[in-house]
Write an enzyme that holds these catalytic residues in place. Structure first.
Site, short mmCIF file in Angstrom:
data_model
loop_
_atom_site.label_atom_id
_atom_site.label_comp_id
_atom_site.label_asym_id
_atom_site.label_seq_id
_atom_site.Cartn_x
_atom_site.Cartn_y
_atom_site.Cartn_z
N VAL A 45 0.82 -1.22 0.00
CA VAL A 45 0.00 0.00 0.00
C VAL A 45 0.85 1.27 0.00
CG1 VAL A 45 -2.03 -1.04 1.07
CG2 VAL A 45 -0.23 -0.11 2.54
N GLY A 77 8.60 3.89 0.56
CA GLY A 77 9.35 5.13 0.71
C GLY A 77 10.82 4.83 0.89
N ALA A 78 11.56 5.84 1.32
CA ALA A 78 13.01 5.68 1.46
C ALA A 78 13.38 4.68 2.55
CB ALA A 78 13.62 7.04 1.79
N TYR A 79 12.54 4.57 3.58
CA TYR A 79 12.91 3.76 4.74
C TYR A 79 12.29 2.37 4.74
CZ TYR A 79 14.30 8.34 6.38
OH TYR A 79 14.86 9.58 6.48
N GLY A 80 11.26 2.17 3.93
CA GLY A 80 10.64 0.85 3.95
C GLY A 80 9.40 0.77 3.09
N THR A 81 8.81 -0.43 3.11
CA THR A 81 7.60 -0.71 2.34
C THR A 81 6.51 -1.12 3.32
OG1 THR A 81 8.89 -1.41 0.44
CG2 THR A 81 6.62 -2.19 0.53
N VAL A 82 5.28 -0.69 3.04
CA VAL A 82 4.15 -1.04 3.90
C VAL A 82 3.15 -1.88 3.11
CG1 VAL A 82 2.26 -0.16 5.32
CG2 VAL A 82 4.43 1.09 5.24
N LYS A 131 5.02 -2.97 8.19
CA LYS A 131 6.09 -2.19 7.58
C LYS A 131 7.39 -3.00 7.64
CE LYS A 131 8.41 2.32 7.98
NZ LYS A 131 8.37 3.63 8.69
N ASP A 140 8.00 17.08 12.07
CA ASP A 140 7.59 17.09 10.66
C ASP A 140 6.10 16.78 10.53
OD1 ASP A 140 7.86 17.30 7.90
OD2 ASP A 140 8.39 15.20 7.64
#
Length: 390
Positions: free
Chosen positions: A31, A34-39, A54, A151
């Site tokens: 779904v 990104g830079a840090y991982g996949t969900v 994640k 952020d």
């Protein structure tokens, strides 16, 4: 095609990456990435609910990534509030530290976020009121733990609209629903969104060098954008004010093209800072710049938000102040009349202090890995959940 793995686990390829997850989690579908991982979304057969899993992207590839992965896990473990995303489960398929490479975080599946929601519908003021109330409850909790989000933006406010969709389907079929039921459903429809704050305490100056991605500055406090001074939790209050303003206007309030343009957009409304404020800045360059620009008076927010409730404008006036020391805290904001009809002070709970001892520690990757492995082993699921899968 699922392949059998360690007992109780199975392997599945997701977007050319192998995921190794416990049997309880089924129907994995990507779904987000990104830079840090996949969900992925998944069905938890044990709880009978949809969850988000994640997988961090190579969490131990460097000291920077390893420290961030450790910190994300610890922050999620610490959080236990309905308006802050928490951890349902954490697992790794490896049972030995020397083979430990990846781990997975399991969180509630929320479905959408405020940014996406605002793109498809204009929010009524009742709904704005309720969403901002939830956001401030979450911020009060995070801040009470000694954490700053840094952020906060619409994309970091996850929303679960499931109730909304079900209610809407019923509400649009009045012939099948009695009048009384329709009234109840209408109120549920107004206030059905549950908001949860994501990615708190993870934004760092180092993020850009880790990912090459520079985050949007439209919601960032001026002291963060220009690194004016050591900042406090009121950076999140500025962001909350920007988000609330966007909900009311239907468009971002400060939409700068670069750092200085962002500051110019802000000062068109806040006015140029007073001499007393400029003296407090740590950056000599910032002082020189602010002293050199033409003086602009503060704009009356009622002229911009002329269709909004006066109590809503009062909230914005207390949040969108250039001087961070003058902004309200989340706790003070919740006391304002705008939120009185929703308030349940028992829900406005505070967190236990978060131990930040490790945050300023410089350790080799192997030690971050060891600490992370220990955190996974010591995880205890929420009281209404079941045991961890490890």
């Amino acid at each position: 095609m699922a392949v059998r793995s360690r007992t109780g686990f199975y392997r599945q390829e997701v977007n050319r990456t192998v995921w190794e997850v416990p049997e309880r989690y089924r129907d994995l579908k990507q779904v987000g990435t990104g830079a840090y991982g996949t969900v992925c979304s998944a069905w938890d057969r044990r709880s009978g609910a949809q969850v988000a899993i994640k997988k961090l992207h190579r969490p131990f590839q460097s000291k920077l990534f390893a420290k961030r992965a450790y910190r994300e896990l610890r922050l999620l473990k610490h959080m236990k509030h309905e308006n802050v995303i928490g951890l349902l489960d954490v697992f790794t398929a490896e049972i030995a530290l020397d083979r430990f490479r990846d781990f997975y975080l399991v969180m509630p599946f929320m479905g959408t976020d405020l940014g996406k929601l605002m793109k498809i519908q204009r929010l009524s003021e009742d709904r704005v009121q309720f969403l901002v109330y939830q956001m401030l409850k979450g911020l009060k909790y995070i801040h009470s733990a000694g954490i700053i989000h840094r952020d906060l933006k619409p994309g970091n406010l996850a929303i679960n609209p499931d109730c909304e969709l079900k209610v809407l389907q019923l509400y649009l079929q009045p012939s099948r629903v009695k009048l009384f039921t329709r009234i109840i459903l209408f109120h549920c429809l107004l206030f059905s969104f549950l908001i949860q704050i994501l990615d708190f305490g993870l934004a760092r100056q180092a993020d850009a060098e880790m990912t090459g991605y520079v985050v949007t500055r439209w919601y960032r406090a001026p002291e963060v954008i220009l690194n004016w001074m050591h900042y406090t939790q009121t950076v999140d209050i500025w962001s909350a004010g920007c988000i609330m303003a966007e909900m009311l206007l239907g468009k971002p309030l400060f939409k700068g093209n670069d750092h200085l343009d962002q500051l110019r957009e802000i000062m068109k409304i806040t006015g140029t800072p007073s001499a007393d404020f400029v003296v407090k800045l740590q950056s000599q360059d910032a002082k020189n710049y602010l002293r050199s620009i033409p003086k602009v008076p503060k704009k009356d927010l009622r002229s911009i938000f002329n269709k909004a409730d006066s109590n809503a404008v009062c909230v914005l006036e207390k949040m969108l102040l250039l001087d961070p020391e003058m902004r309200v805290s989340a706790s003070e904001a919740l006391d304002l009349p705008y939120f009185s009809e929703f308030r349940d002070t028992e829900e406005e709970m505070e967190a236990l202090p978060y131990d930040q001892t490790m945050d300023n520690t410089d350790l080799p990757v192997e030690q971050w890995k060891r600490h992370t492995f220990t955190e996974i082993l010591t995880f205890r699921p929420p009281k209404d959940g079941k045991e961890t899968s490890l």
